[in-house]
Design a protein around this motif. Sequence first.
Motif, mmCIF file in Angstrom:
data_model
loop_
_atom_site.group_PDB
_atom_site.id
_atom_site.type_symbol
_atom_site.label_atom_id
_atom_site.label_comp_id
_atom_site.label_asym_id
_atom_site.label_seq_id
_atom_site.Cartn_x
_atom_site.Cartn_y
_atom_site.Cartn_z
ATOM 1 N N GLU A 1 2.291 4.163 12.582
ATOM 2 C CA GLU A 1 0.935 3.944 13.090
ATOM 3 C C GLU A 1 -0.075 4.514 12.100
ATOM 4 O O GLU A 1 0.116 5.603 11.554
ATOM 5 C CB GLU A 1 0.791 4.633 14.446
ATOM 6 C CG GLU A 1 -0.491 4.303 15.161
ATOM 7 C CD GLU A 1 -0.524 4.889 16.566
ATOM 8 O OE1 GLU A 1 -1.633 5.060 17.088
ATOM 9 O OE2 GLU A 1 0.551 5.165 17.125
ATOM 10 N N ASN A 2 -1.146 3.754 11.874
ATOM 11 C CA ASN A 2 -2.204 4.169 10.933
ATOM 12 C C ASN A 2 -1.625 4.593 9.579
ATOM 13 O O ASN A 2 -1.996 5.624 9.017
ATOM 14 C CB ASN A 2 -3.039 5.313 11.529
ATOM 15 C CG ASN A 2 -3.700 4.912 12.817
ATOM 16 O OD1 ASN A 2 -4.256 3.822 12.923
ATOM 17 N ND2 ASN A 2 -3.633 5.777 13.817
ATOM 18 N N ALA A 3 -0.728 3.765 9.056
ATOM 19 C CA ALA A 3 -0.032 4.105 7.813
ATOM 20 C C ALA A 3 -0.915 3.986 6.575
ATOM 21 O O ALA A 3 -0.630 4.608 5.559
ATOM 22 C CB ALA A 3 1.199 3.219 7.645
ATOM 23 N N TRP A 4 -1.971 3.188 6.663
ATOM 24 C CA TRP A 4 -2.705 2.839 5.438
ATOM 25 C C TRP A 4 -4.098 3.443 5.408
ATOM 26 O O TRP A 4 -4.831 3.380 6.389
ATOM 27 C CB TRP A 4 -2.839 1.323 5.315
ATOM 28 C CG TRP A 4 -1.630 0.564 5.732
ATOM 29 C CD1 TRP A 4 -1.519 -0.305 6.771
ATOM 30 C CD2 TRP A 4 -0.332 0.598 5.130
ATOM 31 N NE1 TRP A 4 -0.252 -0.809 6.849
ATOM 32 C CE2 TRP A 4 0.507 -0.281 5.858
ATOM 33 C CE3 TRP A 4 0.213 1.283 4.044
ATOM 34 C CZ2 TRP A 4 1.844 -0.488 5.536
ATOM 35 C CZ3 TRP A 4 1.546 1.080 3.729
ATOM 36 C CH2 TRP A 4 2.339 0.201 4.460
ATOM 37 N N PHE A 5 -4.463 3.996 4.283
ATOM 38 C CA PHE A 5 -5.862 4.325 4.031
ATOM 39 C C PHE A 5 -6.565 3.024 3.653
ATOM 40 O O PHE A 5 -5.911 2.054 3.250
ATOM 41 C CB PHE A 5 -5.994 5.320 2.876
ATOM 42 C CG PHE A 5 -5.446 6.690 3.194
ATOM 43 C CD1 PHE A 5 -5.465 7.207 4.476
ATOM 44 C CD2 PHE A 5 -4.914 7.465 2.184
ATOM 45 C CE1 PHE A 5 -4.958 8.469 4.760
ATOM 46 C CE2 PHE A 5 -4.404 8.734 2.447
ATOM 47 C CZ PHE A 5 -4.436 9.229 3.735
ATOM 48 N N PRO A 6 -7.899 2.958 3.754
ATOM 49 C CA PRO A 6 -8.601 1.743 3.316
ATOM 50 C C PRO A 6 -8.276 1.426 1.855
ATOM 51 O O PRO A 6 -8.089 2.331 1.040
ATOM 52 C CB PRO A 6 -10.083 2.097 3.484
ATOM 53 C CG PRO A 6 -10.093 3.188 4.510
ATOM 54 C CD PRO A 6 -8.818 3.961 4.303
ATOM 55 N N ARG A 7 -8.205 0.139 1.562
ATOM 56 C CA ARG A 7 -7.901 -0.302 0.197
ATOM 57 C C ARG A 7 -8.996 0.170 -0.756
ATOM 58 O O ARG A 7 -10.172 -0.053 -0.522
ATOM 59 C CB ARG A 7 -7.791 -1.822 0.170
ATOM 60 C CG ARG A 7 -7.716 -2.454 -1.196
ATOM 61 C CD ARG A 7 -6.380 -2.348 -1.860
ATOM 62 N NE ARG A 7 -5.415 -3.254 -1.265
ATOM 63 C CZ ARG A 7 -4.124 -3.195 -1.534
ATOM 64 N NH1 ARG A 7 -3.660 -2.295 -2.383
ATOM 65 N NH2 ARG A 7 -3.284 -4.025 -0.973
ATOM 66 N N SER A 8 -8.612 0.822 -1.826
ATOM 67 C CA SER A 8 -9.561 1.273 -2.843
ATOM 68 C C SER A 8 -9.866 0.121 -3.800
ATOM 69 O O SER A 8 -9.062 -0.810 -3.954
ATOM 70 C CB SER A 8 -8.987 2.451 -3.631
ATOM 71 O OG SER A 8 -8.800 3.556 -2.784
ATOM 72 N N ARG B 1 0.850 -1.189 0.000
ATOM 73 C CA ARG B 1 0.000 0.000 0.000
ATOM 74 C C ARG B 1 0.881 1.232 0.000
ATOM 75 O O ARG B 1 2.063 1.177 0.335
ATOM 76 C CB ARG B 1 -0.865 0.026 1.266
ATOM 77 C CG ARG B 1 -1.614 -1.256 1.562
ATOM 78 C CD ARG B 1 -2.867 -1.389 0.748
ATOM 79 N NE ARG B 1 -3.944 -0.578 1.254
ATOM 80 C CZ ARG B 1 -4.666 -0.873 2.321
ATOM 81 N NH1 ARG B 1 -4.418 -1.972 3.002
ATOM 82 N NH2 ARG B 1 -5.628 -0.081 2.714
ATOM 83 N N THR B 2 0.308 2.351 -0.322
ATOM 84 C CA THR B 2 1.007 3.625 -0.206
ATOM 85 C C THR B 2 1.012 4.018 1.260
ATOM 86 O O THR B 2 -0.047 4.208 1.860
ATOM 87 C CB THR B 2 0.310 4.707 -1.050
ATOM 88 O OG1 THR B 2 0.407 4.335 -2.426
ATOM 89 C CG2 THR B 2 0.940 6.065 -0.842
ATOM 90 N N ALA B 3 2.187 4.134 1.840
ATOM 91 C CA ALA B 3 2.313 4.475 3.255
ATOM 92 C C ALA B 3 2.140 5.979 3.449
ATOM 93 O O ALA B 3 2.655 6.783 2.672
ATOM 94 C CB ALA B 3 3.662 4.024 3.789
ATOM 95 N N ASN B 4 1.422 6.327 4.511
ATOM 96 C CA ASN B 4 1.181 7.730 4.832
ATOM 97 C C ASN B 4 1.867 8.166 6.121
ATOM 98 O O ASN B 4 1.980 9.359 6.387
ATOM 99 C CB ASN B 4 -0.320 7.989 4.923
ATOM 100 C CG ASN B 4 -0.988 7.799 3.582
ATOM 101 O OD1 ASN B 4 -0.827 8.604 2.689
ATOM 102 N ND2 ASN B 4 -1.716 6.702 3.426
ATOM 103 N N THR B 5 2.301 7.197 6.935
ATOM 104 C CA THR B 5 3.089 7.496 8.125
ATOM 105 C C THR B 5 4.245 6.504 8.186
ATOM 106 O O THR B 5 4.179 5.409 7.620
ATOM 107 C CB THR B 5 2.267 7.390 9.429
ATOM 108 O OG1 THR B 5 1.886 6.029 9.636
ATOM 109 C CG2 THR B 5 1.037 8.278 9.388
#
Length: 196
Positions: free
Chosen positions: A177-184, A18-22
């Motif tokens: 922590e909370n790196a992932w948005f829900p899978r699209s 996934r694209t990591a956000n954190t």
Amino acid sequence: MSLALDPAAQDLLFREARTANTFTDEPVTDEQVQAIYDLVKYGPTSMNQSPLRVTLVRSPQARERLVQHLAEGNRQKTAAAPLVAILSADNEFHEELPELFPHFPQAKDAFFGDRSVRENNAALNAALQAAYFIIGVRAAGLAAGPMTGLDFEAVRKEFLDDDHTPLMVVNIGRPGENAWFPRSPRLAYDQVVTTV
């Protein structure tokens, strides 16, 4: 039919990727980046053009300069990532062709004398290599956060030169922590593949 690649590797590179956000604050070493490059350099490009160039942003000063050119929603992600890479296309890639395409060294001048032709080829093939780079980051057990929400011209002026076109910024590190948005959702096979 099953794939030759082990299911765990399939998950690592694709299904679970996934694209990591954190990110955690664990550093990404030069040795890890070298290992990533040493793997992805084998991905094919047209006539082995290999136009991708990677600018690693490590220092706090350089990070600050980069963050100001990102879209508001991307700034905190990049500010906190252990390593950031600016991926760009080298529009003068043809200078390396005599070495990279030795069985036809004339390709440099025969096909790529015109700057607009080089720019089109560099953009396509460097984008292909950028995808390999993201897969390579995953293969190293790290997460990638590729982003195109940025002022491309400002990033070019700040970090590159007139011969390089920025493609994206990639945040790299261990997911936080909370790196992932829900899978699209993804398109179904029959929505993508047509047989003629």
